[in-house]
Motif scaffolding. Structure first.
Motif, PDB file in Angstrom:
ATOM      1  N   ASP A   6       0.828  -1.205   0.000  1.00 49.24           N
ATOM      2  CA  ASP A   6       0.000   0.000   0.000  1.00 49.24           C
ATOM      3  C   ASP A   6       0.862   1.255   0.000  1.00 49.24           C
ATOM      4  O   ASP A   6       2.000   1.245   0.455  1.00 49.24           O
ATOM      5  N   SER A   7       0.281   2.334  -0.510  1.00 51.11           N
ATOM      6  CA  SER A   7       1.013   3.589  -0.658  1.00 51.11           C
ATOM      7  C   SER A   7       0.034   4.752  -0.795  1.00 51.11           C
ATOM      8  O   SER A   7      -1.179   4.545  -0.903  1.00 51.11           O
ATOM      9  N   CYS A  22      -3.378   0.282  -3.221  1.00 50.54           N
ATOM     10  CA  CYS A  22      -2.888  -1.000  -2.710  1.00 50.54           C
ATOM     11  C   CYS A  22      -2.938  -2.016  -3.831  1.00 50.54           C
ATOM     12  O   CYS A  22      -3.968  -2.171  -4.490  1.00 50.54           O
ATOM     13  N   THR A 122       0.327   2.833   5.626  1.00 51.33           N
ATOM     14  CA  THR A 122       0.770   4.143   5.138  1.00 51.33           C
ATOM     15  C   THR A 122       0.157   5.220   6.020  1.00 51.33           C
ATOM     16  O   THR A 122      -1.028   5.173   6.347  1.00 51.33           O
TER      17      THR A 122
END
Length: 128
Positions: A6-7, A22, A122
């Motif tokens: 995820d980011s 994600c 995140t």
């Protein structure tokens, strides 16, 4: 094996927007679903939103309805969380999750119950 990455987190002013992503770089499974959870500072991890891979049905926590939108990309086995009208109470580490859709559907009244696979998380910070 399911592997979630995820980011997209960051810092934003109240009223601002962020979009989380994600991707599952591994496999899916029967009744596959994906979701977002979050863990505010000093609190339990809680459900935010989920989406079914079978029919695209979505599920939301009451606290984010009308502000957050979960979506999917079937080809990439990815989900996104568009977060609008953010407020300081949305500050948390956001985690991507994969679990059977039936788990999400059957536990809407228990947002702290969890199962399945997790991304690394995140950070989202909403502050003036």
């Amino acid at each position: 094996q399911v592997q979630l990455v995820d980011s997209g987190g960051g810092s934003v002013l109240p009223g601002g927007s962020l979009r989380l992503s994600c991707a599952n770089t591994g496999r899916t499974f029967n009744d596959y679903g994906m979701a977002w959870y979050r863990q505010p500072p000093g609190k339990e991890r809680e459900f935010v939103a989920a989406i079914s891979w079978t029919d695209g049905r979505t599920y939301y926590a009451d606290s984010v309805k009308g502000r957050f939108t979960i979506s999917r990309d079937n080809a990439k086995i990815a989900i996104y969380l568009q977060m609008n009208s953010l407020n300081p109470e949305d500050t948390a580490v956001y985690y991507c999750n994969a679990a059977p859709t039936s788990f999400y559907a059957n536990n809407m009244d228990d947002p702290f119950r969890t199962m399945g696979y997790w991304g690394q998380g995140t950070q989202v910070t909403v502050s003036s």
